[in-house]
Design a protein around this motif. Structure first.
Motif, PDB file in Angstrom:
ATOM      1  N   CYS A   1      41.137  65.727  35.791  1.00 62.13           N
ATOM      2  CA  CYS A   1      40.214  64.970  36.630  1.00 62.13           C
ATOM      3  C   CYS A   1      40.991  63.988  37.489  1.00 62.13           C
ATOM      4  N   ASP A   2      40.300  63.403  38.454  1.00 59.08           N
ATOM      5  CA  ASP A   2      40.815  62.273  39.226  1.00 59.08           C
ATOM      6  C   ASP A   2      40.071  61.020  38.782  1.00 59.08           C
ATOM      7  N   ASP A   3      40.771  59.903  38.821  1.00 62.49           N
ATOM      8  CA  ASP A   3      40.193  58.660  38.307  1.00 62.49           C
ATOM      9  C   ASP A   3      40.481  57.523  39.283  1.00 62.49           C
ATOM     10  N   VAL A   4      39.462  56.795  39.672  1.00 60.49           N
ATOM     11  CA  VAL A   4      39.587  55.676  40.615  1.00 60.49           C
ATOM     12  C   VAL A   4      39.760  54.379  39.837  1.00 60.49           C
ATOM     13  N   ALA A   5      40.567  53.475  40.401  1.00 62.64           N
ATOM     14  CA  ALA A   5      40.785  52.169  39.774  1.00 62.64           C
ATOM     15  C   ALA A   5      40.192  51.066  40.636  1.00 62.64           C
ATOM     16  N   ASP A   6      39.610  50.065  39.996  1.00 62.50           N
ATOM     17  CA  ASP A   6      39.114  48.864  40.660  1.00 62.50           C
ATOM     18  C   ASP A   6      39.988  47.687  40.239  1.00 62.50           C
ATOM     19  N   VAL A   7      39.726  46.535  40.819  1.00 64.14           N
ATOM     20  CA  VAL A   7      40.448  45.343  40.398  1.00 64.14           C
ATOM     21  C   VAL A   7      39.489  44.443  39.616  1.00 64.14           C
ATOM     22  N   ALA A   8      39.969  43.935  38.498  1.00 62.93           N
ATOM     23  CA  ALA A   8      39.198  42.997  37.679  1.00 62.93           C
ATOM     24  C   ALA A   8      39.680  41.585  37.997  1.00 62.93           C
ATOM     25  N   LEU A   9      38.743  40.751  38.465  1.00 65.48           N
ATOM     26  CA  LEU A   9      39.061  39.384  38.862  1.00 65.48           C
ATOM     27  C   LEU A   9      38.313  38.396  37.973  1.00 65.48           C
ATOM     28  N   PRO A  10      38.875  37.208  37.754  1.00 68.40           N
ATOM     29  CA  PRO A  10      38.093  36.163  37.095  1.00 68.40           C
ATOM     30  C   PRO A  10      36.848  35.857  37.928  1.00 68.40           C
ATOM     31  N   GLU A  11      35.766  35.584  37.277  1.00 65.05           N
ATOM     32  CA  GLU A  11      34.491  35.352  37.971  1.00 65.05           C
ATOM     33  C   GLU A  11      34.577  34.207  38.986  1.00 65.05           C
ATOM     34  N   ALA A  12      35.459  33.252  38.742  1.00 59.62           N
ATOM     35  CA  ALA A  12      35.607  32.114  39.649  1.00 59.62           C
ATOM     36  C   ALA A  12      36.564  32.388  40.804  1.00 59.62           C
TER      37      ALA A  12
END
Length: 308
Positions: free
Chosen positions: A167-178
């Motif tokens: 499969c192919d898999d996309v990545a997002d960025v996880a940021l602190p809520e602030a």
């Protein structure tokens, strides 16, 4: 006539560097390996091991024999694969390595499907980083490994290995809520150039890839913390200690305090299964590939290529 198991013991000592390491791989005692080697010395009439400090080293005769043993063991594996292919049955043992998110996001479903469809196939899963699993498949420790590479950095495949795309898999960025960009619909990686980052251990494929990717957008990465598990990384993000790259496959629950934001220029990875050339005809390998593709979650794009 040379005994196959004694040749295997010698080959393992040559490959792993010591009698004790060979015993661990072969799941026997060091005494059993030593006995096999002593019998092989009597069979050949040649001394095969010499003391070298606290360890041992192979003699010239042993090095010569190991060269033949590699070919013999490869032919035996090929013969076993051909017999399985001729019979058409999915049976036997299958040792599988997989990187952590694949072990979490793909393997549970795939293993359940294999158990239901092929009860005479016995599969063992070990979690392993791709950089370590590639040589271990090549050496025969694992029959199959699930590995990954990124769209901007292909993973070199050693000679003697075949691969099939899962499969192919996309990545997002996880940021602190602030974080100032946490409310955006998407974010450019360059906009995060000066931020602190959280990644996996320094010897992992993901950490090396992240360092090179950030440098490609003119940013010298600030690696604030390193943790192998994504759940730990996200806890650190939630505490405001840095950003993390978060693939969608095998994604764990995102804790409060974390904003997951898509990247404007998507980063994606391709997930593969790899196996030795000699084992390519094994029905068990093909069954495992089908089960892995069938276990791809609905939000991750599957790839329907037929393994060669």
């Amino acid at each position: 006539m040379l005994d196959l198991e004694r040749l295997r013991a010698l080959h393992s000592v040559a490959t792993y560097g010591s009698v004790s390491a060979a015993a661990d791989v072969l799941h026997v005692t060091t005494s059993a390996v030593s006995q096999q080697l002593a019998k092989l010395e009597r069979e050949t009439g040649q001394k095969l091991l010499e003391r070298n400090g606290r360890g041992v080293r192979l003699t010239d005769a042993a090095e010569l024999l190991v060269t033949h043993a590699e070919r013999i063991l490869s032919l035996v594996e090929q013969a076993q694969a051909d017999l399985e292919a001729h019979r058409g049955s999915v049976v036997g043992q299958l040792a599988v390595a997989a990187f952590p998110t694949a072990a979490r996001g793909l393997l549970p479903g795939a293993l359940c499907a294999l158990r239901a469809d092929h009860p005479d196939l016995h599969v063992q899963l070990v979690e392993e980083d791709p950089l370590r699993s590639l040589p271990l498949v090549l050496r025969g420790d694992y029959d199959l490994a699930v590995v990954q590479d990124w769209n901007n950095e292909p993973l070199p495949l050693p000679d003697g290995l075949h691969k099939g795309v899962i499969c192919d898999d996309v990545a997002d960025v996880a940021l602190p809520e602030a974080h100032p960009l946490a409310g955006r619909d998407s974010v450019d990686l360059k906009e995060l150039a000066g931020d602190a980052w959280i990644s996996s251990s320094p010897d992992s494929i993901c950490c090396g890839w992240l360092l090179r990717t950030l440098r490609s957008v003119d940013a010298e990465p600030k690696m604030a913390h390193m943790a192998y598990e994504f759940a730990t990384q996200l806890s650190l993000v939630a505490a405001g200690l840095g950003n993390a790259i978060l693939p969608r496959l095998g994604r764990c629950d995102v804790p409060p305090g974390v904003a997951v934001v898509p990247l404007a220029a998507p980063l994606s990875r391709r997930v593969y299964a790899i196996w030795r050339e000699e084992a390519a005809r094994r029905p068990a390998i093909r069954a495992a590939i089908r089960a892995l593709r069938g276990a791809v979650p609905a939000d991750v794009p599957a790839v329907t290529l037929v393994p060669s």
